[in-house]
Design an enzyme around this catalytic site. Structure first.
Site, PDB file in Angstrom:
ATOM      1  N   THR A 155       6.227 -58.120  25.876  1.00  0.00           N
ATOM      2  CA  THR A 155       6.040 -56.710  25.543  1.00  0.00           C
ATOM      3  C   THR A 155       5.665 -55.903  26.780  1.00  0.00           C
ATOM      4  O   THR A 155       5.976 -54.719  26.866  1.00  0.00           O
ATOM      5  CB  THR A 155       4.969 -56.533  24.455  1.00  0.00           C
ATOM      6  OG1 THR A 155       3.699 -56.949  24.945  1.00  0.00           O
ATOM      7  CG2 THR A 155       5.323 -57.328  23.206  1.00  0.00           C
ATOM      8  N   LYS A 157       6.282 -53.322  22.020  1.00  0.00           N
ATOM      9  CA  LYS A 157       5.166 -52.615  22.649  1.00  0.00           C
ATOM     10  C   LYS A 157       5.057 -51.244  21.997  1.00  0.00           C
ATOM     11  O   LYS A 157       6.015 -50.472  22.005  1.00  0.00           O
ATOM     12  CB  LYS A 157       5.393 -52.467  24.143  1.00  0.00           C
ATOM     13  CG  LYS A 157       4.162 -52.013  24.907  1.00  0.00           C
ATOM     14  CD  LYS A 157       3.077 -53.076  24.851  1.00  0.00           C
ATOM     15  CE  LYS A 157       2.649 -53.544  26.203  1.00  0.00           C
ATOM     16  NZ  LYS A 157       1.664 -54.627  26.168  1.00  0.00           N
ATOM     17  N   HIS A 211      -3.152 -28.566  -0.214  1.00  0.00           N
ATOM     18  CA  HIS A 211      -3.612 -27.737  -1.320  1.00  0.00           C
ATOM     19  C   HIS A 211      -4.547 -26.616  -0.849  1.00  0.00           C
ATOM     20  O   HIS A 211      -5.437 -26.831  -0.014  1.00  0.00           O
ATOM     21  CB  HIS A 211      -4.348 -28.595  -2.353  1.00  0.00           C
ATOM     22  CG  HIS A 211      -3.475 -29.633  -2.980  1.00  0.00           C
ATOM     23  ND1 HIS A 211      -2.405 -29.318  -3.769  1.00  0.00           N
ATOM     24  CD2 HIS A 211      -3.524 -30.994  -2.936  1.00  0.00           C
ATOM     25  CE1 HIS A 211      -1.830 -30.424  -4.200  1.00  0.00           C
ATOM     26  NE2 HIS A 211      -2.485 -31.455  -3.696  1.00  0.00           N
TER      27      HIS A 211
END
Length: 294
Positions: free
Chosen positions: A57, A12, A240
């Site tokens: 899950t 999960k 950058h």
């Protein structure tokens, strides 16, 4: 044509668990993003649809919520280890449980009032097996910037190279750092606080001829400061900043002496590196199974 089932896991992802501690009039908040995964003998689920060995899950999600109360969240590493051990108990077919936890920071503005803090997100990955466990502590989304003491020159040049050499540039990154502990007998919060302080101090105090050199210095400093750590891994996008060219502006006396930049978000250089202690204990398959470089 023949084929076979390869490596697999299930779990999960990204269960948002918020645990409020109300034991005193001064409350505490633990704001977590929890992902669980189980690895083991689940071949029948893939090949014949047999779910008899599969712990749902949804149950993993419920366990994450329940253990926030039953076990508590003194540290995300301790919570992840406890959650992983519980899932192994609940699922006999599982050989390993891997628990990934992100913790979002809040600043206190009153006894029961908080303001969400920006900046780095604390992380932990606990891989719990039947016989051993490995823990990765770390931080992500840690945006760092040096305005000077950084250069980039002497690089390889070919007919498509247009990047000019830089004697003085902005060095910036959104850092992901993970450090592997040699054991699970650790004061997790103290180790994390000290690790973050070491990383920040080293970034600020290192003259950089390349981001690679800075990362290596940060990893070495962290291993030197904490003998219990086995290795450090970094993933560092180069954020950058390019100097704005004022030469085409029709303004008398307007110059740009390293003062005005444009921040470019993409494309970007991505530097990834690992710094290992020479005598680091091996992590085995549990560490190798961590998704991604970092």
């Amino acid at each position: 044509m023949t084929h076979r089932l390869g490596a697999n896991q299930y779990g999960k992802a990204e269960t948002r668990v918020v645990r409020i501690v109300r034991d005193t009039p001064v409350h505490e908040i633990h704001d977590l993003n929890v992902s669980t995964a189980l690895r083991g003998d689940f071949a029948a689920a893939h090949t014949t649809g047999d779910q008899s060995r599969v712990l749902p899950t949804d149950t993993q999600k419920n366990t994450a919520f329940a253990y926030a109360k039953l076990h508590g969240v003194s540290s995300i590493e301790d919570y992840a280890l406890a959650l992983g051990r519980r899932l192994l108990e609940a699922c006999p077919a599982a050989e390993q449980a891997q628990i990934k936890v992100e913790r979002y920071a809040w600043d206190r503005i009153g006894d029961h009032s908080f303001a969400r803090r920006g900046g780095g997100v604390r992380t932990a990955v606990a891989t719990v097996g039947r016989d051993e466990a490995h823990v990765l502590s770390g931080i992500q989304e840690l945006v760092l910037l040096n305005t000077t003491d950084s250069e980039f020159k002497g690089f390889l040049v070919d007919e498509l190279t247009t990047l000019p050499e830089a004697d003085d540039r902005i060095l910036a990154t959104s850092l992901v750092a993970r450090w592997r502990h040699g054991s699970t007998d650790v004061d997790w919060n103290a180790s994390y606080d000290a690790a973050l302080a070491t990383l920040l101090r080293t970034f600020a105090g290192t003259y950089s001829r390349a981001l690679q050199e800075t990362l290596h210095a940060m990893g070495g400093a962290l291993l030197d400061a904490q003998p219990g750590l086995a290795e450090v891994r970094f993933s560092a996008p180069n954020k950058h900043h390019f100097l704005v060219d004022f030469s085409g502006f029709r303004v008398d006396g307007l110059t740009n002496e390293g003062e005005v930049f444009v921040a470019a978000d993409r494309p970007y250089g991505l530097i990834e590196a690992q710094v290992l202690r020479d005598d680091a204990p091996p992590a085995g398959d549990a560490w190798l199974a961590v998704a991604g470089f970092c």
